[in-house]
Design an enzyme around this catalytic site. Structure first.
Site, PDB file in Angstrom:
ATOM      1  N   ARG A  51       0.827  -1.198   0.000  1.00 19.85           N
ATOM      2  CA  ARG A  51       0.000   0.000   0.000  1.00 19.85           C
ATOM      3  C   ARG A  51       0.866   1.255   0.000  1.00 19.85           C
ATOM      4  NH1 ARG A  51      -3.387   2.138   4.279  1.00 19.85           N
ATOM      5  NH2 ARG A  51      -5.283   3.059   3.426  1.00 19.85           N
ATOM      6  N   LYS A  78       2.205  -8.634  11.465  1.00 19.91           N
ATOM      7  CA  LYS A  78       1.676  -8.735  10.107  1.00 19.91           C
ATOM      8  C   LYS A  78       2.037 -10.075   9.464  1.00 19.91           C
ATOM      9  CE  LYS A  78       1.364  -6.112   5.788  1.00 19.91           C
ATOM     10  NZ  LYS A  78       1.613  -4.798   5.156  1.00 19.91           N
ATOM     11  N   ARG A 107      -2.887   1.796  13.462  1.00 16.21           N
ATOM     12  CA  ARG A 107      -1.768   1.219  14.200  1.00 16.21           C
ATOM     13  C   ARG A 107      -2.130   1.049  15.660  1.00 16.21           C
ATOM     14  NH1 ARG A 107       3.141   4.886  11.623  1.00 16.21           N
ATOM     15  NH2 ARG A 107       2.864   4.156   9.475  1.00 16.21           N
TER      16      ARG A 107
END
Length: 322
Positions: A117, A182, A318
C-alpha cells in the site's frame, strides 16, 4: 525479460533438500562448476538460503515447495499465469486488463518489484511466501469498490480455516495479523471511468516460511504462517487453490450484496476490536477505541468526541502502545 532458466532448473533440483555437488549439477545442465557457483550466488540474491559443504556440495536450508502449474490448473477454473520471476503480479495484470477475462489470476515464486500500500516495497524472497493477484471486472464501477480489501481479507481467512488453520485476524483496512504481527497484506488497485465498470486488481503477499536473516528490510513486526502452525509448513499449491476459490465466491457475493453482508464477519475477525488504537490520516492522528466497521467498510472509533467513522485511501491503523 531476463533468462532465469538455469537458476530455476537448479532450484527444482535442489528443492528436495538433498546435497548436490557442483560437478553433478554442472553435468546435468551442461555448464561448468564455475557457472553453477555464479548462478547459486544469483539465487541467494533472491532471498534463498543455500549453503555449500566441502565434499558434499550445495543444499537448501530446507526443502522448497514450488508452485505447480498443472496442479493449479486442474483445480481452478480461472485463467492462470504462473511465473518463477516477475516484476509484480499486480502490475502484470494491470498492464493487460483490456484483454483479460474477469477472474484471471497471476502467481509468482519471486517478485523483483513487489509493492504494498502507498507504494511501499513488498519483500518477496523466492519460494518462501505466496504472491497472488486476481483481475476482476466490477460492473458497479469504482464507486462500488469501497471496502473491497476488507472482503478480500475475510476470504483469505475463510481459505485458511478451510485448511484447518485458525487464529489469524484482520487489521483495517488491508492486513492479516497473527499475534499482533503482520502475516499478509492486500493491495487493491483499480482503473475505470465514471459511469462504467471498474478494472480491479486484488493482490496479496503472505509470509509462509520466511527466514529471519533474510528480512532485515521489513520495517514492522511480522509473522509467518509457519508461526501459526507451530513450525509446520503448509502446501503452497493447496493454499493458492483455496484462496482463489474463496476470492471467487467473495467477489461474486460482493457484486450482488455489497459490503453489508460482510460486516458481522469482519467485526468477528478484527484484531483490534475494543482496543485502544490510533488512526493516521496524513499528518493527523486520531486516538480512540476500535469498534469495528460500518456497512460502508469505514472504521468506527469511539473517541473523546463520541462515535466517529473514517474511510479513505491514505488511512492506516496502528496499535496505540501508550
Amino acid at each position: 525479460m531476463k533468462d532465469h532458466s538455469v537458476k530455476i532448473a537448479l532450484l527444482k533440483t535442489l528443492s528436495d533438500g538433498a546435497f548436490y555437488s557442483g560437478e553433478a549439477l554442472g553435468i546435468s545442465l551442461g555448464i561448468s562448476r564455475a557457472a553453477i557457483s555464479k548462478h547459486i550466488k544469483g539465487i541467494q540474491e533472491w532471498g534463498v538460503d543455500i549453503f555449500r559443504i566441502q565434499g558434499k556440495g550445495y543444499q537448501l536450508a530446507k526443502p522448497m515447495n514450488l508452485l505447480n502449474e498443472v496442479y493449479l490448473k486442474q483445480r481452478i477454473h480461472n485463467p492462470l499465469y504462473l511465473y518463477p520471476v516477475i516484476d509484480s503480479t499486480n502490475q502484470f495484470l494491470m498492464d493487460r486488463t483490456d484483454s483479460l477475462e474477469s477472474g484471471t489470476v497471476c502467481l509468482a515464486e519471486y517478485q523483483e518489484n513487489g509493492r504494498g500500500r502507498r507504494g511501499r516495497q513488498w519483500y518477496s524472497p523466492f519460494g518462501s511466501n505466496l504472491y497472488l493477484s486476481m483481475y476482476w471486472n466490477l460492473e458497479a464501477g469504482i464507486a462500488g469498490a469501497m471496502g473491497l480489501s476488507l472482503v478480500a481479507g475475510i476470504a483469505v481467512i475463510d481459505a485458511l480455516e478451510s485448511l484447518g488453520i485458525s487464529g489469524v485476524k484482520l487489521k483495517w483496512p488491508n492486513d492479516l495479523y497473527f499475534n499482533d504481527k503482520k502475516l499478509a497484506g492486500i493491495l487493491v488497485e483499480m482503473s475505470g471511468q465514471a459511469g462504467g465498470s471498474a478494472s480491479l486488481i486484488v493482490g496479496m503477499g503472505m509470509n509462509l516460511s520466511m527466514q529471519v536473516g533474510n528480512s532485515e528490510i521489513i520495517d514492522q513486526p511480522w509473522s509467518c504462517l509457519s508461526d501459526v502452525l507451530d513450525g509446520e509448513s503448509v502446501d503452497r499449491n493447496k493454499l493458492a487453490v483455496e484462496i482463489i476459490s474463496c476470492w471467487n465466491n467473495a467477489l461474486e457475493e460482493y457484486e450482488f450484496k455489497g459490503m453489508s453482508s460482510f460486516v458481522a464477519r469482519w467485526n468477528q475477525l478484527d484484531n483490534f476490536i475494543d482496543r485502544s488504537v490510533k488512526l493516521l490520516i496524513g499528518k493527523r492522528e486520531i486516538c480512540g477505541i476500535d469498534k469495528g466497521i460500518d456497512s460502508r467498510g469505514a472504521i468506527i472509533l469511539e473517541t473523546e468526541q463520541g462515535i466517529e467513522s473514517y474511510i479513505g485511501g491514505e488511512i492506516s491503523l496502528r496499535k496505540n502502545d501508550l
